[in-house]
Design a protein around this motif. Sequence first.
Motif, PDB file in Angstrom:
ATOM      1  N   SER A   1      -1.750  -4.603   0.777  1.00 22.52           N
ATOM      2  CA  SER A   1      -2.779  -3.864  -0.065  1.00 22.52           C
ATOM      3  C   SER A   1      -4.166  -4.020   0.571  1.00 22.52           C
ATOM      4  CB  SER A   1      -2.671  -4.491  -1.289  1.00 22.52           C
ATOM      5  OG  SER A   1      -3.725  -3.816  -2.237  1.00 22.52           O
TER       6      SER A   1
ATOM      7  N   THR B   1      -3.686   3.734  11.762  1.00 23.69           N
ATOM      8  CA  THR B   1      -2.906   4.224  10.627  1.00 23.69           C
ATOM      9  C   THR B   1      -1.238   4.190  11.498  1.00 23.69           C
ATOM     10  OG1 THR B   1      -4.539   5.820   9.896  1.00 23.69           O
ATOM     11  CG2 THR B   1      -2.335   6.448   9.866  1.00 23.69           C
TER      12      THR B   1
ATOM     13  N   LEU C   1      -0.175   0.436  11.027  1.00 21.67           N
ATOM     14  CA  LEU C   1       0.276  -0.197   9.593  1.00 21.67           C
ATOM     15  C   LEU C   1       1.424   0.503   9.333  1.00 21.67           C
ATOM     16  CD1 LEU C   1      -0.405  -1.471   6.991  1.00 21.67           C
ATOM     17  CD2 LEU C   1      -1.684   0.673   6.296  1.00 21.67           C
ATOM     18  N   ASP C   2       1.885   1.786   9.802  1.00 19.96           N
ATOM     19  CA  ASP C   2       2.947   2.434   9.588  1.00 19.96           C
ATOM     20  C   ASP C   2       4.171   1.621  10.268  1.00 19.96           C
ATOM     21  OD1 ASP C   2       4.763   4.705   8.690  1.00 19.96           O
ATOM     22  OD2 ASP C   2       5.123   4.804  10.973  1.00 19.96           O
TER      23      ASP C   2
ATOM     24  N   ARG D   1      -4.149  -1.429   3.513  1.00 17.66           N
ATOM     25  CA  ARG D   1      -4.409  -0.208   3.203  1.00 17.66           C
ATOM     26  C   ARG D   1      -5.575   0.222   2.519  1.00 17.66           C
ATOM     27  NH1 ARG D   1       1.008  -0.880   1.282  1.00 17.66           N
ATOM     28  NH2 ARG D   1       0.398  -1.804  -0.765  1.00 17.66           N
TER      29      ARG D   1
END
Length: 223
Positions: free
Chosen positions: A118, A193, A196-197, A121
Amino acid sequence: MSRTDRVVDSITRMILDGELAAGDRLPVEAELAEHLEVSRGSLREGVRALAVLGVLDVRQGDGTYVSSLAPERLLGPVGLLVELQGAGHARDTHAVRRLLEGEAAAAAARRSDDDAASAAREALARASAALTDGDHEAFLDADMAFHGALARWSGNPVLTALLDALAGRTTRHRRWRGQAVPDADARAHAWHTQILDAVARGNQDEARTLTQAHLLETERELP
């Protein structure tokens, strides 16, 4: 070995041997000096040294205690060591950070941590907003938050503390890069990005490779 070094070594040994534990109060000065067979002056110097290293807490009017011995407390001086190396070692510092952070990303991909996920993100969302606003300082804050969340996601407190110490001392270089290198912030955000993916999908190799590639790009653009 100097008397001060003997104090440092002796108190450290007391902790390692279990005579003192985290949070314990040290014996009064006169008693401890006699036990260690040193003068009070030497004892004070040794205690000060251990306090700087984060091993002891000196509480005025209350006594001296063993600290929490938490990794982030004990590894804090690593950041100072990096700072004192000066600009000539910037690439060396970033290279170490690249290796450690790649392993942190791989470790994060192996485990579930809703809080860290969290936080990562949320950091990405703040970075996106900062890019839209053209606010480099806000982006830098979000960048630091993302890497910090990724380190915590690894679940390894020692690794997290080391990365915190290193990352905090690379802020100056990251600020310079964001201002001097075209699209540096946008490219960093794109890397984040993808990282994190990969972590969220549990792909360890991809998470490690992407993280190291991102930081290698940063290294190559240092002055």
